[in-house]
Design a protein around this motif. Structure first.
Motif, PDB file in Angstrom:
ATOM      1  N   LEU A 117      -1.075 -17.279  45.248  1.00  0.00           N
ATOM      2  CA  LEU A 117       0.188 -18.015  45.353  1.00  0.00           C
ATOM      3  C   LEU A 117       1.332 -17.282  44.647  1.00  0.00           C
ATOM      4  N   ILE A 118       1.060 -16.730  43.486  1.00  0.00           N
ATOM      5  CA  ILE A 118       2.099 -15.999  42.757  1.00  0.00           C
ATOM      6  C   ILE A 118       2.560 -14.787  43.558  1.00  0.00           C
ATOM      7  N   LYS A 119       1.620 -14.047  44.124  1.00  0.00           N
ATOM      8  CA  LYS A 119       1.992 -12.870  44.908  1.00  0.00           C
ATOM      9  C   LYS A 119       2.718 -13.266  46.198  1.00  0.00           C
ATOM     10  N   LEU A 120       2.327 -14.360  46.826  1.00  0.00           N
ATOM     11  CA  LEU A 120       3.041 -14.841  48.013  1.00  0.00           C
ATOM     12  C   LEU A 120       4.461 -15.260  47.652  1.00  0.00           C
ATOM     13  N   TRP A 121       4.618 -15.963  46.537  1.00  0.00           N
ATOM     14  CA  TRP A 121       5.939 -16.410  46.052  1.00  0.00           C
ATOM     15  C   TRP A 121       6.844 -15.205  45.815  1.00  0.00           C
ATOM     16  N   GLU A 122       6.313 -14.207  45.118  1.00  0.00           N
ATOM     17  CA  GLU A 122       7.098 -13.008  44.825  1.00  0.00           C
ATOM     18  C   GLU A 122       7.468 -12.263  46.109  1.00  0.00           C
ATOM     19  N   THR A 123       6.534 -12.176  47.039  1.00  0.00           N
ATOM     20  CA  THR A 123       6.770 -11.436  48.277  1.00  0.00           C
ATOM     21  C   THR A 123       7.798 -12.133  49.152  1.00  0.00           C
ATOM     22  N   ARG A 124       7.668 -13.438  49.298  1.00  0.00           N
ATOM     23  CA  ARG A 124       8.641 -14.134  50.153  1.00  0.00           C
ATOM     24  C   ARG A 124      10.030 -14.121  49.531  1.00  0.00           C
ATOM     25  N   SER A 125      10.107 -14.057  48.209  1.00  0.00           N
ATOM     26  CA  SER A 125      11.400 -13.985  47.540  1.00  0.00           C
ATOM     27  C   SER A 125      12.027 -12.606  47.655  1.00  0.00           C
ATOM     28  N   ALA A 126      11.198 -11.561  47.612  1.00  0.00           N
ATOM     29  CA  ALA A 126      11.710 -10.193  47.582  1.00  0.00           C
ATOM     30  C   ALA A 126      11.831  -9.554  48.975  1.00  0.00           C
ATOM     31  N   ALA A 127      11.069 -10.036  49.931  1.00  0.00           N
ATOM     32  CA  ALA A 127      11.042  -9.406  51.253  1.00  0.00           C
ATOM     33  C   ALA A 127      12.322  -9.695  52.033  1.00  0.00           C
ATOM     34  N   THR A 128      12.641  -8.799  52.907  1.00  0.00           N
ATOM     35  CA  THR A 128      13.797  -8.957  53.781  1.00  0.00           C
ATOM     36  C   THR A 128      13.498 -10.039  54.817  1.00  0.00           C
ATOM     37  N   PRO A 129      14.403 -11.018  54.969  1.00  0.00           N
ATOM     38  CA  PRO A 129      14.182 -12.048  55.989  1.00  0.00           C
ATOM     39  C   PRO A 129      13.998 -11.407  57.361  1.00  0.00           C
ATOM     40  N   LEU A 130      13.227 -12.054  58.174  1.00  0.00           N
ATOM     41  CA  LEU A 130      12.951 -11.644  59.546  1.00  0.00           C
ATOM     42  C   LEU A 130      12.064 -10.401  59.628  1.00  0.00           C
ATOM     43  N   GLU A 131      11.423 -10.033  58.530  1.00  0.00           N
ATOM     44  CA  GLU A 131      10.453  -8.940  58.514  1.00  0.00           C
ATOM     45  C   GLU A 131       9.049  -9.536  58.393  1.00  0.00           C
ATOM     46  N   ALA A 132       8.046  -8.734  58.720  1.00  0.00           N
ATOM     47  CA  ALA A 132       6.661  -9.212  58.763  1.00  0.00           C
ATOM     48  C   ALA A 132       6.186  -9.764  57.414  1.00  0.00           C
ATOM     49  N   ASP A 133       6.434  -9.049  56.313  1.00  0.00           N
ATOM     50  CA  ASP A 133       5.952  -9.523  55.013  1.00  0.00           C
ATOM     51  C   ASP A 133       6.566 -10.870  54.653  1.00  0.00           C
ATOM     52  N   TRP A 134       7.846 -11.038  54.945  1.00  0.00           N
ATOM     53  CA  TRP A 134       8.512 -12.311  54.671  1.00  0.00           C
ATOM     54  C   TRP A 134       7.870 -13.426  55.500  1.00  0.00           C
ATOM     55  N   ALA A 135       7.659 -13.184  56.788  1.00  0.00           N
ATOM     56  CA  ALA A 135       7.082 -14.206  57.663  1.00  0.00           C
ATOM     57  C   ALA A 135       5.658 -14.555  57.243  1.00  0.00           C
ATOM     58  N   LEU A 136       4.843 -13.551  56.968  1.00  0.00           N
ATOM     59  CA  LEU A 136       3.462 -13.803  56.562  1.00  0.00           C
ATOM     60  C   LEU A 136       3.399 -14.539  55.227  1.00  0.00           C
ATOM     61  N   ALA A 137       4.181 -14.077  54.255  1.00  0.00           N
ATOM     62  CA  ALA A 137       4.155 -14.701  52.926  1.00  0.00           C
ATOM     63  C   ALA A 137       4.663 -16.133  52.976  1.00  0.00           C
ATOM     64  N   THR A 138       5.743 -16.359  53.705  1.00  0.00           N
ATOM     65  CA  THR A 138       6.316 -17.702  53.790  1.00  0.00           C
ATOM     66  C   THR A 138       5.358 -18.661  54.482  1.00  0.00           C
ATOM     67  N   THR A 139       4.777 -18.239  55.588  1.00  0.00           N
ATOM     68  CA  THR A 139       3.857 -19.096  56.334  1.00  0.00           C
ATOM     69  C   THR A 139       2.605 -19.410  55.523  1.00  0.00           C
ATOM     70  N   ALA A 140       2.001 -18.388  54.928  1.00  0.00           N
ATOM     71  CA  ALA A 140       0.785 -18.611  54.136  1.00  0.00           C
ATOM     72  C   ALA A 140       1.080 -19.492  52.922  1.00  0.00           C
ATOM     73  N   TYR A 141       2.170 -19.217  52.226  1.00  0.00           N
ATOM     74  CA  TYR A 141       2.534 -20.014  51.050  1.00  0.00           C
ATOM     75  C   TYR A 141       2.741 -21.476  51.436  1.00  0.00           C
ATOM     76  N   ASN A 142       3.509 -21.709  52.489  1.00  0.00           N
ATOM     77  CA  ASN A 142       3.789 -23.085  52.909  1.00  0.00           C
ATOM     78  C   ASN A 142       2.534 -23.814  53.367  1.00  0.00           C
ATOM     79  N   ARG A 143       1.623 -23.130  54.042  1.00  0.00           N
ATOM     80  CA  ARG A 143       0.383 -23.766  54.487  1.00  0.00           C
ATOM     81  C   ARG A 143      -0.487 -24.134  53.295  1.00  0.00           C
ATOM     82  N   ILE A 144      -0.614 -23.215  52.346  1.00  0.00           N
ATOM     83  CA  ILE A 144      -1.404 -23.504  51.149  1.00  0.00           C
ATOM     84  C   ILE A 144      -0.772 -24.656  50.379  1.00  0.00           C
TER      85      ILE A 144
END
Length: 172
Positions: A117-144
């Protein structure tokens, strides 16, 4: 220079303490002070709860579970593992079972879930919107987050499915 560091440190500690108190109050259902009443928590765009408080509550919920079943596509699982493997609290599970159609199932400890969760939080905060890492981190974080939010201490198995093609209660 050292004197200025000493002056800044107590205020940081006070801010951290205030945030911890807000998180613990929210976790226990006591509510939190409004964002406007504290200098440590800037108001959110929608006037709602400080997202750091919601994240802290989620970490406390994860800390309270022994384990969760996680189902995801193998590619997603490999991305999650690569993301979290360098966090001190993430442990690679001893087994990852192939289920079907490219999906895998594994069991994560609450401690490993915190690291993820911490790594997903950091990734979704730091990643560029509309990029793969942002989408994956945001989706996984929200589902969890959605699956942990409903945990009520009744001994239910927590099952997190990162596959919108599967119903949440499906047996794999």
């Amino acid at each position: 220079m050292e004197d200025s560091d000493r002056q800044v440190q107590p205020e940081r500690g006070g801010q951290d303490d205030a945030l911890k108190q807000k998180i613990e109050a929210a976790y226990h259902g006591n509510g939190t002070p409004t964002a406007h009443s504290s200098a440590t928590a800037p108001p959110t765009a929608d006037g709602g709860q400080d997202p750091r408080v919601a994240h802290g509550v989620l970490l406390l919920k994860a800390a309270g579970v022994a384990s969760v079943d996680l189902v995801a596509h193998r590619d997603t699982w490999e991305w999650l593992t690569a993301l979290a493997v360098d966090h001190d609290h993430f442990r690679t599970p001893p087994s990852v079972e192939d289920v079907k159609e490219g999906r895998v199932q594994t069991v994560l400890s609450g401690r490993s879930l915190i690291g993820l969760l911490i790594k997903l939080w950091e990734t979704r905060s730091a990643a560029t919107p509309l990029e793969a890492d942002w989408a994956l981190a945001t989706t996984a974080y929200n589902r969890i987050a959605a699956d942990l939010t409903g945990v009520d201490g009744e001994g239910q198995t927590i099952r997190i499915v990162l596959d919108d093609g599967l119903p949440q209660a499906a047996d794999d």
